[in-house]
Design a protein around this motif. Structure first.
Motif, PDB file in Angstrom:
ATOM      1  N   ILE A  56      31.372  18.257  27.396  1.00 56.94           N
ATOM      2  CA  ILE A  56      29.943  18.552  27.220  1.00 56.94           C
ATOM      3  C   ILE A  56      29.101  17.310  27.489  1.00 56.94           C
ATOM      4  O   ILE A  56      28.056  17.381  28.150  1.00 56.94           O
ATOM      5  N   HIS A  91      21.967  27.281  31.803  1.00 60.48           N
ATOM      6  CA  HIS A  91      22.312  27.083  30.399  1.00 60.48           C
ATOM      7  C   HIS A  91      21.493  27.942  29.439  1.00 60.48           C
ATOM      8  O   HIS A  91      22.031  28.453  28.463  1.00 60.48           O
ATOM      9  N   PHE A 105      26.885  25.621  26.071  1.00 63.07           N
ATOM     10  CA  PHE A 105      27.922  25.147  26.974  1.00 63.07           C
ATOM     11  C   PHE A 105      29.151  26.048  26.961  1.00 63.07           C
ATOM     12  O   PHE A 105      30.092  25.830  27.718  1.00 63.07           O
TER      13      PHE A 105
END
Length: 266
Positions: A56, A91, A105
């Motif tokens: 991430i 996202h 994520f």
């Protein structure tokens, strides 16, 4: 993220979701700048383990590097507008008010808090002048560009949420900061508002990250899980010590004293 052998453990492992959260809650003095702020953002998630944290972090760094290229070619205003549009394709896809920062994520789920946090992390890495705001029911972010424009980013509105016209920005700011504005969404009838018409206040990236615990506490209290709400409130207290903390603590004490709590929608 090795724990110090002489550190006093405030939150035992049994009270935390993961080694990451255990580290964050027991070492708040290390959650100050740089990548450690990201640890706080990810800590409330129950699915964060090991190498996923680095994945991430690399993903955010990659977005930030791409944004830096746009900024150097197009200037801040155009780069931020392009970033706003792109993140809503990659996202900020599925709105879920209860989602956590880490969910973006994994499932592409987001809310106003997590969406604002993502922009803040990218802006932090690129020296963009921004300000985060939070109220009982909303979070948003503003930007002051080097070209002299003030932007209001409504992350939950992919179509009209990039607000740059001066009059519209001022109108949005007044809506959230003016005491005469009313925006009740859901309230708790006794003894205090759990969510209400509180005005937005300035917060920093660390405080907004910690407010995920406020949302988790509210959700637990609504579900009647009082001990869980109390635990999430304690986690919030580590990093956030303002009105929301007092409100949660007062409500939890009232519930323990057997107040009858009912919910209503305005």
């Amino acid at each position: 993220m090795a724990l110090s052998t002489n550190a006093q453990e405030v939150f035992p492992r049994t009270a935390t979701n993961s080694p990451l959260e255990h580290f964050v809650l027991n070492h708040p003095e290390q959650i100050n700048t740089g990548e450690n702020i990201l640890y706080l953002g990810l800590a409330p998630s129950t699915s964060i383990r090991g190498s996923r944290i680095k994945v991430i972090e690399n993903e955010i760094d990659s977005i930030s590097d791409e944004f830096a290229t746009w900024k150097s070619k197009k200037g801040e205003f155009r780069a931020i507008r392009k970033l706003f549009n792109q993140l809503h394709r990659t996202h900020l896809v599925h709105y879920n008010r209860e989602s956590l920062f880490a969910d973006m994520f994994e499932t592409k789920e987001f809310g106003c808090l997590s969406g604002s946090l993502l922009f803040a992390h990218i802006f932090e890495r690129n020296g963009i002048e921004y300000q985060l705001y939070s109220s009982d029911v909303h979070a948003f972010i503003t930007v002051q560009t080097k070209e002299g424009k003030k932007l209001f980013l409504e992350t939950t509105d992919p179509v009209n949420g990039f607000i740059y016209k001066k009059s519209q920005v001022e109108r949005r700011m007044s809506k959230h900061l003016n005491a005469n504005s009313t925006r009740g969404i859901r309230t708790i009838s006794a003894p205090l508002p759990l969510e209400g018409e509180g005005l937005a206040e300035k917060v920093d990236i660390k405080e907004l990250s910690a407010l995920q615990y406020y949302n988790l506490a509210v959700s637990a209290i609504k579900s009647g899980e009082i001990e869980e709400g109390n635990m999430q409130s304690k986690k919030l207290n580590v990093f956030y010590k303002r009105g929301k903390t007092l409100k949660l603590n007062t409500i939890l004490e009232a519930v323990k004293d057997n107040y009858q709590i009912t919910f209503s929608t305005k």
